[in-house]
Enzyme design. Structure first.
Site, short mmCIF file in Angstrom:
data_model
loop_
_atom_site.label_atom_id
_atom_site.label_comp_id
_atom_site.label_asym_id
_atom_site.label_seq_id
_atom_site.Cartn_x
_atom_site.Cartn_y
_atom_site.Cartn_z
N THR A 106 0.87 -1.18 0.00
CA THR A 106 0.00 0.00 0.00
C THR A 106 0.91 1.23 0.00
O THR A 106 2.08 1.14 0.42
CB THR A 106 -0.88 0.06 1.27
OG1 THR A 106 -0.01 0.15 2.42
CG2 THR A 106 -1.78 -1.16 1.39
N TYR A 148 22.09 -4.61 -0.64
CA TYR A 148 21.26 -4.38 -1.84
C TYR A 148 21.02 -2.89 -2.10
O TYR A 148 20.23 -2.53 -2.97
CB TYR A 148 19.95 -5.17 -1.79
CG TYR A 148 19.08 -4.99 -0.55
CD1 TYR A 148 18.39 -3.80 -0.32
CD2 TYR A 148 18.91 -6.04 0.36
CE1 TYR A 148 17.58 -3.64 0.79
CE2 TYR A 148 18.10 -5.88 1.48
CZ TYR A 148 17.44 -4.68 1.69
OH TYR A 148 16.64 -4.52 2.79
N LYS A 164 17.32 2.59 1.23
CA LYS A 164 18.74 2.40 1.53
C LYS A 164 19.60 2.94 0.39
O LYS A 164 20.69 3.48 0.63
CB LYS A 164 19.06 0.93 1.78
CG LYS A 164 18.38 0.33 3.02
CD LYS A 164 19.06 0.75 4.30
CE LYS A 164 18.56 -0.04 5.50
NZ LYS A 164 19.19 0.34 6.76
C1 HXC Z 1 2.81 -5.20 4.19
C2 HXC Z 1 2.84 -3.72 5.97
C3 HXC Z 1 3.48 -4.71 6.78
C4 HXC Z 1 3.77 -5.98 6.19
C5 HXC Z 1 3.19 -2.91 7.96
N1 HXC Z 1 2.69 -2.64 6.74
N2 HXC Z 1 3.70 -4.15 8.00
N3 HXC Z 1 2.51 -3.96 4.69
N4 HXC Z 1 3.40 -6.18 4.90
N5 HXC Z 1 4.37 -6.94 6.88
C6 HXC Z 1 2.05 -1.40 6.33
C7 HXC Z 1 0.77 -1.16 7.09
O1 HXC Z 1 -0.31 -1.84 6.50
C8 HXC Z 1 0.62 0.35 6.97
O2 HXC Z 1 0.14 0.70 5.69
C9 HXC Z 1 2.06 0.83 7.02
O3 HXC Z 1 2.88 -0.29 6.67
C10 HXC Z 1 2.45 1.33 8.39
O4 HXC Z 1 2.22 0.29 9.31
P1 HXC Z 1 2.21 0.57 10.88
O5 HXC Z 1 2.20 -0.72 11.58
O6 HXC Z 1 1.13 1.56 11.17
O7 HXC Z 1 3.59 1.36 11.03
P2 HXC Z 1 4.51 1.55 12.24
O8 HXC Z 1 3.82 1.25 13.52
O9 HXC Z 1 5.12 2.89 12.07
O10 HXC Z 1 5.62 0.41 12.04
C11 HXC Z 1 6.59 0.50 11.05
C12 HXC Z 1 7.02 -0.90 10.56
C13 HXC Z 1 7.35 -1.80 11.80
C14 HXC Z 1 8.21 -0.74 9.67
C15 HXC Z 1 5.87 -1.51 9.80
O11 HXC Z 1 7.60 -3.11 11.39
C16 HXC Z 1 8.52 -1.27 12.56
O12 HXC Z 1 8.38 -0.38 13.38
N6 HXC Z 1 9.74 -1.78 12.30
C17 HXC Z 1 10.98 -1.31 12.93
C18 HXC Z 1 11.97 -2.40 13.13
C19 HXC Z 1 12.32 -3.17 11.86
O13 HXC Z 1 11.56 -3.26 10.92
N7 HXC Z 1 13.49 -3.80 11.89
C20 HXC Z 1 13.98 -4.60 10.76
C21 HXC Z 1 15.02 -3.86 10.08
S1 HXC Z 1 15.95 -4.97 9.09
P3 HXC Z 1 -1.34 1.34 5.47
O14 HXC Z 1 -1.44 1.54 4.01
O15 HXC Z 1 -2.27 0.31 6.02
O16 HXC Z 1 -1.32 2.62 6.24
C22 HXC Z 1 16.71 -4.14 7.88
C23 HXC Z 1 17.94 -4.82 7.30
C24 HXC Z 1 17.64 -5.71 6.15
O17 HXC Z 1 16.35 -3.09 7.51
C25 HXC Z 1 18.75 -6.69 5.81
C26 HXC Z 1 18.67 -8.00 6.54
C27 HXC Z 1 19.52 -9.12 5.98
#
Ligand code: HXC
Length: 282
Positions: A106, A148, A164
Site C-alpha cells: 500500500t 542491496y 537504503k
Molecule cells: C505489508 C505492511 C506490513 C507488512 C506494515 N505494513 N507491516 N505492509 N506487509 N508486513 C504497512 C501497514 O499496512 C501500513 O500501511 C504501514 O505499513 C504502516 O504500518 P504501521 O504498523 O502503522 O507502522 P509503524 O507502527 O510505524 O511500524 C513501522 C514498521 C514496523 C516498519 C511496519 O515493522 C517497525 O516499526 N519496524 C521497525 C523495526 C524493523 O523493521 N526492523 C527490521 C530492520 S531490518 P497502510 O497503508 O495500512 O497505512 C533491515 C535490514 C535488512 O532493515 C537486511 C537483513 C539481511
C-alpha cells in the site's frame, strides 16, 4: 585491535540504539571510551539498554524520539547538548523493513519504510550537520545501509531497497559537500547479522533461513562484534582520510553474482574438482 581510549573524546548518538546492531555498536563504542546517546520509540527498551551500557563507566543517556519527526529530532539534539555538552558522532542505524510482493504494497506501507530509513536519516543528519557547522566542530556520520543498496536492489523489500539506496546517495553527496567542514560521512553495508527485529520480519520459516545461509560463501552469519569493530574504526581518528566510502561486511554474500559462482551450489567441492579434472585438456 583497539586501545581502550580509541573513542575517548567522542559523544556518539546511535539511532535505534536500544536493541539489535545499534545496541551492539553502543556497547563497543562505550567500551572504547565514548559517551553514548541512544534513541528509539520504546522507552523500556532504551532504559534497559542504558543500564547495560553504564557498566563501561562513560556517560550514557537515552532519548525517546521518532526519527521520522523532524521537530522531535531537533529537540533531541538540544537535549543531548544540554545533558552531555557536545555530540561528535551520529550513527543512522534505525530501520524498518518487511517482506511483501511489491504489487501488494500500500502507499502507506511504502511510505512507512521510506519515512524511517530515508527521511529519518536525513532528519538526524540535517540537525547534526547544522549543529557542527554552526559550532565549527568536526564530526562523523555513519549510515548503516544494506548490500542491496547498490547494484542489484532486491525483490520483495522494495521500500527498503529504495530507501537504503537513497541513504547511500546521501552518504556520498554529503561526504563531498561537508568535507569542507571536516565532517566525514561513511556507510557500512552489512550482510546477515542476526537480530530479533530483522529475523522475525525477514525469515518467516526455518526453510527461508536455511536457504539464505546456503548462499553465504563464509558459511555463517556475521557476529555483531565484527560489525561493531568496523563501525568503531570508521568512527574513530584511525580513519581520518576515509569519507564517502561504503564498506561491505557480508562473508562474501554479495559476490554470489559472479557469473560462474553458481556451480558451487550444484555439488560438493570435491566432486566439482573431479569434474574439472575430467574436463582438463578437452
Ligand atoms: C505489508 C505492511 C506490513 C507488512 C506494515 N505494513 N507491516 N505492509 N506487509 N508486513 C504497512 C501497514 O499496512 C501500513 O500501511 C504501514 O505499513 C504502516 O504500518 P504501521 O504498523 O502503522 O507502522 P509503524 O507502527 O510505524 O511500524 C513501522 C514498521 C514496523 C516498519 C511496519 O515493522 C517497525 O516499526 N519496524 C521497525 C523495526 C524493523 O523493521 N526492523 C527490521 C530492520 S531490518 P497502510 O497503508 O495500512 O497505512 C533491515 C535490514 C535488512 O532493515 C537486511 C537483513 C539481511
Amino acid at each position: 585491535m583497539f586501545k581502550d581510549n580509541t573513542l575517548e573524546n567522542e559523544t556518539i548518538l546511535i539511532t535505534g540504539g536500544g536493541s539489535g546492531l545499534g545496541l551492539s555498536m553502543a556497547h563497543k563504542f562505550a567500551k572504547l571510551g565514548a559517551d553514548i546517546a541512544i534513541c528509539g520509540r520504546t522507552e523500556e527498551k532504551l532504559e534497559k539498554a542504558v543500564k547495560e551500557l553504564k557498566e563501561y563507566g562513560t556517560d550514557v543517556h537515552y532519548y525517546v524520539a521518532d526519527v521520522r519527526d523532524y521537530e522531535a529530532v531537533g529537540q533531541m539534539f538540544d537535549g543531548i547538548i544540554s545533558d552531555m555538552g557536545k555530540v561528535t558522532g551520529l550513527v543512522n542505524n534505525a530501520a524498518g523493513n518487511f517482506l511483501s510482493a511489491s504489487e501488494d504494497l500500500t502507499p502507506g506501507g511504502f511510505k512507512a519504510i521510506v519515512d524511517i530509513v530515508l527521511i529519518g536519516s536525513f532528519n538526524c543528519t540535517h540537525h547534526f550537520g547544522n549543529h557542527l557547522i554552526k559550532q565549527k566542530e568536526k564530526g562523523n556520520i555513519l549510515n548503516i545501509v544494506t548490500t542491496y543498496a547498490e547494484d542489484a536492489g532486491s525483490g520483495f523489500v522494495l521500500p527498503s531497497a529504495c530507501s537504503k539506496a537513497g541513504v547511500l546517495a546521501m552518504t556520498r553527496s554529503l561526504a563531498f559537500e561537508w568535507a569542507e567542514y571536516d565532517i566525514r560521512v561513511n556507510a557500512i553495508a552489512p550482510g546477515p547479522f542476526p537480530t530479533e527485529g530483522a529475523w522475525t520480519r525477514l525469515f518467516p520459516t526455518k526453510k527461508f533461513e536455511k536457504k539464505y545461509l546456503d548462499k553465504i560463501p563464509a558459511g555463517r552469519y556475521g557476529n555483531h562484534e565484527e560489525l561493531a569493530n568496523l563501525a568503531s574504526f570508521l568512527m574513530s581518528d584511525l580513519a581520518p582520510y576515509i569519507t564517502g566510502e561504503c564498506v561491505t561486511i557480508d562473508g562474501g554474500e554479495k559476490l554470489s553474482a559472479g557469473q560462474f559462482n553458481f556451480i558451487d551450489s550444484l555439488m560438493s567441492r570435491s566432486k566439482l574438482k573431479k569434474v574439472f579434472k575430467m574436463m582438463k585438456g578437452k
